[in-house]
Design an enzyme around this catalytic site. Structure first.
Site, short mmCIF file in Angstrom:
data_model
loop_
_atom_site.label_atom_id
_atom_site.label_comp_id
_atom_site.label_asym_id
_atom_site.label_seq_id
_atom_site.Cartn_x
_atom_site.Cartn_y
_atom_site.Cartn_z
N ASP A 14 0.88 -0.97 -0.09
CA ASP A 14 0.11 -0.06 -0.05
C ASP A 14 0.94 1.24 0.07
O ASP A 14 2.30 1.28 0.15
CB ASP A 14 -1.01 -0.02 1.17
CG ASP A 14 -2.17 0.85 0.79
OD1 ASP A 14 -2.16 1.75 -0.38
OD2 ASP A 14 -3.18 0.56 1.49
C1 NOJ Z 1 -3.78 4.11 -0.09
C2 NOJ Z 1 -5.38 3.08 -0.01
O1 NOJ Z 1 -5.24 2.45 1.57
C3 NOJ Z 1 -5.27 2.17 -0.95
O2 NOJ Z 1 -6.39 1.50 -1.16
C4 NOJ Z 1 -5.14 2.98 -2.21
O3 NOJ Z 1 -5.27 1.85 -3.42
C5 NOJ Z 1 -3.79 3.46 -2.28
N1 NOJ Z 1 -3.61 4.28 -1.39
C6 NOJ Z 1 -3.51 4.19 -3.79
O4 NOJ Z 1 -4.12 5.24 -3.84
#
Ligand code: NOJ
Length: 746
Positions: A288
């Protein structure tokens, strides 16, 4: 991506395509092509494939990685994927820069296409309330069709995290609290995004996220630590991931949280033992946003280099935005601290997907301006968004047939801070708002009520509703109306990532606006818009009709009006329990029996209850009304004993006993009353949507096998223990109409 990049790179695009050394249309199988390419790669180029950066102008997390040398890094093959670049022109332009690199390895473009790209569908939790797998799959397909034409190869969806704490803002992005329903929805979304096979230009790769247990953040606070038993993990939090994998999910995203003390991003238990080991996952895992870097503040890694070593060792293949792999992986390999085999394995996984998507044959095949224009303006997409939104709205209460509104009433007053909202209807987690194209509720009511009905509007207050200055005007507008509709709830910014709320009541004084109308003798029909279950006790007790519309998307206003006027008979059922009070959280229908169960809420002395309120929720999992009634009768089982390799079919008659056609979502629950590990009082094991004309009836059947009765025992073995099982069929987890018992004999 900045505009100047586009011009400069357009000229090189064609050249790069022709010169693509890796584009072997020689029919060689993908594994061979991957190996051949891998052999040509330097360590730095390999690390580049594992490095993912966001566009500079559209970022979806805290600024973390350096983007200063983006263009030269792309040209040097030091970036394998970008997120947040969107649109056919921009993706084409950025790809063209990457195609100038030595090995001309195309970039992967990823984006959070969560509930639609330009045509916005209801927020995923709302869509889940439809329990309509076809509609959910179609919504994902449409999102994929639009996004893929604009150069997107990969969506960071579906989020398959189980959510049992409505304070957590991200329940909005999931499918609710239940592993069975969540698994079926995960499969539908993966099928929808990916189509039959990767490589079609109207499909995108799916991402099952966030692996794992992110939804159990302590106290509902986003990114917070998670502690849970392996039983709960295996039984509730992992199954939707396994279902997504079995449906073919190309990628997984790990998560920000720690699980029992280990950050998920650094967890070999999750990523190597379970995902890539026991489950045999062949795709790749993306971290993430900066979750590799965040292992430092977690207190799990000493510095970014240590974090990189821990993440790659644990099975995290691609680094989103930490710069940890780009900054340290080559040195770690050089110093013998990370085996190059781990890097090769990760790169292999990433390259395989690029080949499967056909990018080596044409790196621009997804970026198609003409197709993009057609796709995002396809009226069929809007029609599907409207139908799905109407299917997602839950009629929580409807005393005295307050709904539907009779056509031809003289006047309707539409009140409330969300009555004229457009942007809020779209919800959070969209990449492009077209609020100007959203029909708000007042206008939709105006359009559907017809010219003979006078429709007035007064907001009463804004969403924060800090004061009651506008209440008098709202009451005045309502005073002579035949019907009063009150639209209250959350703004689009109140749910989603980093949108946890400690107080999940109606914001500010919105509840008092309801009281003011009620006090004036004008009890409204209440429409609640929100990305999570809210607590609204005064409304729940005193309103006659409540429609929970979630954040319904581009066609939200029209869809609400469809339901209010009865053009659509509501059929949705709650995918998440609605508490009476936030003190009951976490709350789920999957309760365990205690040794001291409450049988009478007035008598909780030495019982497992509260002295100030019942244990029961305000609205239970599976609850939802419609404009007709259904009778359940004559349940039969094909036999009442079953061997481990056998099957039992349970059937019953469902009859539409009301005056209008309707859809019932029938639900099958199971209880294993005595087991070597205590089992929940109810577990969902099946559901069906049945459409019936008034006066008609139909036989409905469910088939159960050993797997329907099995669970993970203390040793985490999937076992079905001989003995009696209770089967319950009904219209909601708390509205069981038929019961029977069966016995597993061996
Ligand atoms: C953080 C989020 O937790 C995740 O779900 C997302 O895909 C990413 N950022 C990218 O934007």
């Amino acid at each position: 991506m900045t505009r100047n990049l586009i011009a400069r790179s357009a000229a090189t695009a064609l050249l790069a395509l022709i010169a693509n050394g890796a584009s072997a249309a020689d029919g060689a199988a993908i594994p061979q092509r991957v190996e051949a390419l891998l052999r040509q790669m330097t360590l730095e180029e390999k690390v580049g494939q594992l490095h993912q950066l966001s566009d500079k102008e559209f970022i979806t997390g805290p600024e973390s990685a350096e983007r200063r040398n983006l263009e030269s890094d792309l040209r040097a093959g030091k970036v394998g994927s970008m997120l947040n670049v969107k649109g056919a022109a921009d993706t084409r332009a950025v790809q063209a820069i990457a195609m100038q690199s030595r090995l001309k390895i195309p970039l992967l473009f990823g984006l959070d296409v969560i509930h639609g790209y330009e045509t916005i569908f209801p927020v995923p939790l709302g869509e889940a309330a439809s329990w309509d797998l076809e509609a959910i799959e179609q919504a994902a397909r449409i999102a994929a069709r639009e996004a893929s034409a604009s150069g997107i190869h990969w969506t960071f969806a579906p989020m398959v995290d189980i959510g049992r704490d409505p304070r957590w803002g991200r329940v909005m992005e999931g499918a609710g609290e239940d592993a069975f329903l969540g698994s079926r929805i995960a499969e539908a979304r993966v099928r929808g995004f990916q189509g039959a096979k990767l490589g079609g230009t109207s499909s995108v790769m799916a991402t099952a996220k966030h692996f794992a247990a992110y939804g159990a953040a302590t106290a509902g606070r986003d990114y917070n630590a998670v502690d849970m038993s392996d039983q709960l993990l295996y039984e509730t939090y992992l199954p939707p991931f396994k279902a997504a994998l079995d449906a073919g999910a190309a990628t997984f995203m790990n998560s920000f949280n720690t699980l029992n003390g280990v950050p998920a991003t650094g967890s070999a238990f999750l990523q190597r033992d379970i995902l890539k080991g026991a489950w045999g996952f062949k795709g790749f895992v993306v971290s993430d946003w900066n979750s590799i870097g965040e292992m430092v503040p977690h207190g799990y890694a000493a510095d970014l280099s240590d974090a990189a070593a821990k993440a790659i060792t644990a099975g995290s293949d691609m680094d989103m935005e930490s710069n940890a792999y780009a900054g340290s992986l080559a040195q770690l390999v050089g110093a013998g601290k990370v085996d190059v085999k781990l890097v090769d394995d990760a790169v292999r996984r990433v390259l395989t997907k690029k080949f499967e998507l056909g990018l080596f044959d044409d790196p621009y095949r997804f970026s198609d301006a003409q197709r993009e224009k057609q796709a995002v303006n396809d009226p069929a997409h809007r029609a599907a968004a409207r139908a799905t939104a109407a299917k997602s709205m839950v009629l929580l209460k409807n005393d005295d047939g307050a709904l539907p509104i009779k056509r031809g009433v003289k006047s309707i007053a539409v009140i409330g801070p969300l009555a004229d909202a457009r942007r809020d209807l779209e919800g959070g987690w969209i990449v492009k708002s077209h609020a100007e194209r959203v029909v708000n509720l007042v206008d939709a009511i105006r359009a559907q009520a017809g010219s003979g009905t006078r429709v007035s509007f007064a907001a009463g207050c804004d969403i924060a509703c800090a004061g009651d200055g506008g209440f008098a005007a709202a009451v005045a507008a309502a005073r002579d109306a035949d019907v009063v509709v009150l639209a209250v709830g959350e703004s689009w910014e109140m749910s989603g990532e980093a949108k946890s709320r400690a107080d999940i009541g109606l914001p500010g004084r919105q509840g008092q606006l309801f009281e003011a109308l009620k006090a004036a003798g004008r009890t409204p029909v209440v429409v609640i818009l929100a990305g999570r279950p809210l607590v609204f006790e005064n409304v729940a007790e005193q309103a006659k009709a409540i429609l929970y519309a979630w954040l319904p998307g581009s066609e939200g206003g029209n869809a609400i009006a469809d339901v209010l006027f009865g053009a659509v008979n509501p059929s949705a059922k709650l995918p998440m329990t609605f508490p009476r009070h936030q003190g009951q959280i976490p709350i789920t229908y999957q309760q365990y029996q205690t040794g001291r169960p409450v049988t009478d809420p007035r008598d909780v002395l030495y019982k497992s209850g509260y002295i100030d309120m019942p244990n029961t929720p305000r609205y239970a999992f599976g609850h939802g009304l419609g404009y007709t009634t259904f009778a359940y009768r004559d349940m039969k089982v094909s036999q009442d004993t079953m061997k481990a390799d056998g099957k039992i079919t349970l059937s019953f008659t469902l009859a539409n006993t009301g005056a209008v056609a309707g859809t019932e979502i029938v639900q099958l629950y199971l209880r294993d009353p005595v087991a070597s590990t205590v089992r929940p009082l109810q577990e969902l094991k099946g559901f069906q949507k049945v459409v019936l004309a008034p006066g008609k009836q139909q036989q409905v059947s469910f088939t159960l096998n050993r797997d329907s009765l099995a669970y993970f025992n203390r040793k985490l073995q999937w076992v079905a223990e001989p003995g009696r099982f209770e089967l319950m069929v009904g219209a909601a987890s708390n509205d069981i109409r038929l019961r029977t018992n069966i016995e597993l004999t061996d």
